[in-house]
Design a protein around this motif. Structure first.
Motif, mmCIF file in Angstrom:
data_model
loop_
_atom_site.group_PDB
_atom_site.id
_atom_site.type_symbol
_atom_site.label_atom_id
_atom_site.label_comp_id
_atom_site.label_asym_id
_atom_site.label_seq_id
_atom_site.Cartn_x
_atom_site.Cartn_y
_atom_site.Cartn_z
ATOM 1 N N MET A 79 0.833 -1.192 0.000
ATOM 2 C CA MET A 79 0.000 0.000 0.000
ATOM 3 C C MET A 79 0.875 1.252 0.000
ATOM 4 O O MET A 79 1.964 1.257 0.559
ATOM 5 C CB MET A 79 -0.906 0.038 1.222
ATOM 6 N N LEU A 80 0.339 2.297 -0.605
ATOM 7 C CA LEU A 80 1.009 3.589 -0.604
ATOM 8 C C LEU A 80 -0.001 4.638 -0.156
ATOM 9 O O LEU A 80 -1.075 4.764 -0.758
ATOM 10 C CB LEU A 80 1.545 3.941 -1.991
ATOM 11 N N ALA A 81 0.319 5.352 0.902
ATOM 12 C CA ALA A 81 -0.535 6.430 1.386
ATOM 13 C C ALA A 81 -0.071 7.736 0.757
ATOM 14 O O ALA A 81 1.124 7.974 0.594
ATOM 15 C CB ALA A 81 -0.453 6.514 2.903
ATOM 16 N N TYR A 82 -1.031 8.577 0.402
ATOM 17 C CA TYR A 82 -0.732 9.911 -0.119
ATOM 18 C C TYR A 82 -1.878 10.831 0.256
ATOM 19 O O TYR A 82 -2.922 10.385 0.711
ATOM 20 C CB TYR A 82 -0.498 9.874 -1.638
ATOM 21 N N ARG A 83 -1.676 12.113 0.087
ATOM 22 C CA ARG A 83 -2.713 13.090 0.383
ATOM 23 C C ARG A 83 -3.155 13.741 -0.917
ATOM 24 O O ARG A 83 -2.335 14.067 -1.766
ATOM 25 C CB ARG A 83 -2.203 14.151 1.343
ATOM 26 N N GLY A 84 -4.457 13.919 -1.053
ATOM 27 C CA GLY A 84 -4.996 14.594 -2.226
ATOM 28 C C GLY A 84 -4.690 16.080 -2.188
ATOM 29 O O GLY A 84 -4.120 16.593 -1.216
ATOM 30 N N PRO A 85 -5.056 16.813 -3.238
ATOM 31 C CA PRO A 85 -4.742 18.230 -3.325
ATOM 32 C C PRO A 85 -5.284 19.074 -2.170
ATOM 33 O O PRO A 85 -4.721 20.105 -1.835
ATOM 34 C CB PRO A 85 -5.365 18.677 -4.649
ATOM 35 N N LEU A 86 -6.364 18.638 -1.568
ATOM 36 C CA LEU A 86 -6.936 19.364 -0.429
ATOM 37 C C LEU A 86 -6.616 18.679 0.900
ATOM 38 O O LEU A 86 -7.265 18.927 1.907
ATOM 39 C CB LEU A 86 -8.451 19.515 -0.605
ATOM 40 N N GLY A 87 -5.625 17.792 0.878
ATOM 41 C CA GLY A 87 -5.188 17.112 2.091
ATOM 42 C C GLY A 87 -5.938 15.845 2.430
ATOM 43 O O GLY A 87 -5.746 15.280 3.509
ATOM 44 N N GLN A 88 -6.805 15.359 1.527
ATOM 45 C CA GLN A 88 -7.589 14.159 1.814
ATOM 46 C C GLN A 88 -6.672 12.938 1.927
ATOM 47 O O GLN A 88 -5.882 12.684 1.033
ATOM 48 C CB GLN A 88 -8.590 13.857 0.693
ATOM 49 N N PRO A 89 -6.790 12.157 3.006
ATOM 50 C CA PRO A 89 -6.021 10.915 3.087
ATOM 51 C C PRO A 89 -6.480 9.969 1.971
ATOM 52 O O PRO A 89 -7.679 9.769 1.772
ATOM 53 C CB PRO A 89 -6.358 10.349 4.458
ATOM 54 N N SER A 90 -5.526 9.434 1.250
ATOM 55 C CA SER A 90 -5.803 8.554 0.109
ATOM 56 C C SER A 90 -4.801 7.423 0.119
ATOM 57 O O SER A 90 -3.744 7.521 0.739
ATOM 58 C CB SER A 90 -5.680 9.348 -1.199
ATOM 59 N N ARG A 91 -5.143 6.348 -0.599
ATOM 60 C CA ARG A 91 -4.176 5.250 -0.707
ATOM 61 C C ARG A 91 -4.460 4.431 -1.948
ATOM 62 O O ARG A 91 -5.579 4.403 -2.468
ATOM 63 C CB ARG A 91 -4.146 4.382 0.538
#
Length: 141
Positions: free
Chosen positions: A12-24
């Motif tokens: 898994m890779l966690a990242y944040r969307g343009p508005l800071g949304q937690p995403s993976r």
């Protein structure tokens, strides 16, 4: 098929969307020697409630290149994968899809301006040199 590339990361890779949304998303990295660019397969997760891999392609590719492949000075090949999905029998269904995404280089290990070219499972398997395995969880070589 060419000589098979080896999977050096599967997890898994966690990242944040343009508005800071937690995403993976799920990430698989294949490497096959100094004369071939690493191949990264980013798979959208049905349970991802944040920004999709499509809407964060440049950001996620930059993150992966910097953190998992800093030795890949010539670049990486990015494959976006959406698994087949069915919400309910006989209702909405999405077929599996693959796209190769190319980027414009904007700085060291930084990309932008993604462009998608449709691909398919057979083309991806030919690229990595063997059948694509289903995500298995964290593996780091």
């Amino acid at each position: 098929m060419t000589t098979g590339m080896r999977c050096t990361y599967d997890g898994m890779l966690a990242y944040r969307g343009p508005l800071g949304q937690p995403s993976r998303c799920h990430m698989q990295v294949y490497e096959g020697g100094s004369d071939r660019l690493p191949v990264v397969i980013a798979s959208e997760l049905p349970e991802n409630e944040g920004t999709s891999i499509t809407n964060a392609a440049g950001q996620v590719a930059t993150q992966v290149w910097r953190t998992l492949l800093p030795h890949a000075r010539e670049g990486i090949r990015w494959i976006e994968h959406y698994p087949a999905q069915e919400d309910a029998p006989g209702r909405y269904r999405r077929e599996e899809s693959f796209d190769e995404v190319t980027f414009h280089l904007v700085g060291p290990f930084e990309v932008a301006a993604p462009r998608w070219t449709p691909s398919g499972r057979a083309a991806v398997e030919a690229l990595i040199g063997h059948p694509l395995h289903e995500p298995t969880g964290p593996v780091r070589a």
